[in-house]
Design a protein around this motif. Structure first.
Motif, PDB file in Angstrom:
ATOM      1  N   ASN A  61       0.828  -1.210   0.000  1.00 23.45           N
ATOM      2  CA  ASN A  61       0.000   0.000   0.000  1.00 23.45           C
ATOM      3  C   ASN A  61       0.861   1.258   0.000  1.00 23.45           C
ATOM      4  O   ASN A  61       0.667   2.163   0.815  1.00 23.45           O
ATOM      5  CB  ASN A  61      -0.940  -0.002   1.198  1.00 23.45           C
ATOM      6  CG  ASN A  61      -2.002  -1.070   1.094  1.00 23.45           C
ATOM      7  OD1 ASN A  61      -2.507  -1.338   0.007  1.00 23.45           O
ATOM      8  ND2 ASN A  61      -2.338  -1.695   2.213  1.00 23.45           N
TER       9      ASN A  61
ATOM     10  N   SER B 275      -8.470   7.521  -7.245  1.00 26.48           N
ATOM     11  CA  SER B 275      -9.098   6.288  -6.780  1.00 26.48           C
ATOM     12  C   SER B 275      -8.291   5.655  -5.647  1.00 26.48           C
ATOM     13  O   SER B 275      -8.864   5.173  -4.658  1.00 26.48           O
ATOM     14  CB  SER B 275      -9.234   5.301  -7.942  1.00 26.48           C
ATOM     15  OG  SER B 275      -9.747   4.063  -7.514  1.00 26.48           O
ATOM     16  N   TRP B 276      -6.966   5.693  -5.767  1.00 30.25           N
ATOM     17  CA  TRP B 276      -6.108   5.140  -4.712  1.00 30.25           C
ATOM     18  C   TRP B 276      -6.292   5.932  -3.419  1.00 30.25           C
ATOM     19  O   TRP B 276      -6.377   5.346  -2.346  1.00 30.25           O
ATOM     20  CB  TRP B 276      -4.650   5.182  -5.171  1.00 30.25           C
ATOM     21  CG  TRP B 276      -3.710   4.447  -4.265  1.00 30.25           C
ATOM     22  CD1 TRP B 276      -3.331   3.141  -4.343  1.00 30.25           C
ATOM     23  CD2 TRP B 276      -3.017   4.988  -3.125  1.00 30.25           C
ATOM     24  NE1 TRP B 276      -2.463   2.833  -3.333  1.00 30.25           N
ATOM     25  CE2 TRP B 276      -2.247   3.940  -2.559  1.00 30.25           C
ATOM     26  CE3 TRP B 276      -2.982   6.242  -2.521  1.00 30.25           C
ATOM     27  CZ2 TRP B 276      -1.439   4.119  -1.441  1.00 30.25           C
ATOM     28  CZ3 TRP B 276      -2.188   6.428  -1.386  1.00 30.25           C
ATOM     29  CH2 TRP B 276      -1.426   5.374  -0.868  1.00 30.25           C
TER      30      TRP B 276
ATOM     31  N   GLN C  20      -9.517   4.947  -1.444  1.00 31.94           N
ATOM     32  CA  GLN C  20      -9.708   3.577  -0.973  1.00 31.94           C
ATOM     33  C   GLN C  20      -9.723   3.455   0.541  1.00 31.94           C
ATOM     34  O   GLN C  20     -10.471   2.651   1.102  1.00 31.94           O
ATOM     35  CB  GLN C  20      -8.621   2.672  -1.546  1.00 31.94           C
ATOM     36  CG  GLN C  20      -8.790   2.392  -3.030  1.00 31.94           C
ATOM     37  CD  GLN C  20      -7.615   1.614  -3.597  1.00 31.94           C
ATOM     38  OE1 GLN C  20      -6.820   1.045  -2.858  1.00 31.94           O
ATOM     39  NE2 GLN C  20      -7.496   1.597  -4.918  1.00 31.94           N
TER      40      GLN C  20
END
Length: 295
Positions: free
Chosen positions: A97, A213-214, A217
């Motif tokens: 991540n 988008s990341w 999350q």
């Protein structure tokens, strides 16, 4: 209060962090010998580099702009990734991540082994060439040096105690006909240009959607701001967005003023990223030698 400066405290925090994002600028590549063009002497010949980084400048004098970028490409190809690039690449391999957003166009992060899935080159790559007429032609990772025979003066090497004639404002620039500059093999009419994002141009929308988008999350634990002032969008926007999501801001920069605006919970490490990043990440990536190898 002033931001924290303890490497040990930061290591403890990073070890327990899940989602990490890094925003990198020209300062990351300074130790590789690539100029940042900031501060005193930040000129190319007599030109401000930003004045050459526009579509209008290319239309007005494509030979001048190509000489500037062909020289920068030559410098990037000659350069080697430094310990800062390798440290970020190792962190990416060990933390799923982790996303690295780089404003650099020099291609050094991929050469350091940074996984493609965890790297976004916001401003493109100087190793790419594409059609100025936007016919769709793109040649990625083009390592031709010089780009074409007419640009050979930009790919010359001189001893360190001598000035490259191309960089000496007292030496006239070589005369180059537009016909001798690289042309698009697809549409046959357009000039080829460097595959970088110039001032006044939009960043790649699909890439920006991926980054957004990341961010959406899950919460972000830490954002590393490395070798950049991060005052221009989208860089500034990402720092603000990460902070709103609860992220600790960690600045690594030799400029002492870069720590201004940080809160007491943030960190500021003044110095070169190539020296500092291996220390900051040591608990996760292990010790790194002077060549950038994990030992």
């Amino acid at each position: 209060m002033a931001p924290r400066t303890s490497i040990a405290d930061f290591r403890n925090f990073l070890s327990s962090s899940n989602r990490i994002v890094a925003l990198c600028g020209a300062g990351l590549s300074a130790a590789s010998g690539l100029p940042t063009f900031r501060g005193a002497g930040g000129l190319w010949r007599t030109h401000s580099p930003t004045s050459l980084a526009t579509p209008d400048a290319f239309e007005d004098d494509p030979a001048l702009v190509w000489l500037f970028y062909a020289w920068r490409k030559h410098m990037a190809i000659k350069a080697s990734p430094n310990r800062g690039h390798y440290a970020l690449a190792e962190l990416a391999k060990r933390r799923e991540n982790f996303l690295c957003l780089t404003q650099n166009v020099d291609g050094l992060s991929p050469r350091a082994g940074h996984p493609d899935a965890q790297l976004r080159a916001l401003h493109g790559s100087i190793l790419d060439v594409k059609c100025f007429n936007e016919c769709g032609y793109v040649d990625k990772n083009n390592l031709d040096d010089p780009v074409c025979p007419a640009l050979a003066p930009a790919a010359e090497d001189y001893p360190s105690n001598e000035t490259l004639p191309l960089l000496d404002p007292n030496v006239p620039l070589p005369s180059i006909n537009v016909e001798d500059l690289p042309h698009c093999p697809n549409c046959k009419t357009g000039l080829l240009r460097p595959g970088v994002v110039w001032f006044g141009e939009s960043l790649d929308f699909a890439m920006l959607d991926e980054v957004d988008s990341w961010f959406r999350q899950a919460p972000i634990d830490v954002i590393l701001v490395i070798g950049t002032a991060a005052v221009v969008n989208p860089a500034a926007r990402y720092v603000d967005k990460a902070r709103r999501m609860g992220a600790m801001v960690v600045v690594v920069n030799p400029d002492p003023s870069s720590g201004a605006g940080l809160s007491r919970g943030d960190f500021f490490f003044q110095g070169d990223a190539s020296a500092i990043l291996p220390q900051l990440f040591e608990d996760i990536i292990g010790k790194m030698d002077e060549a950038g190898r994990i030992v």
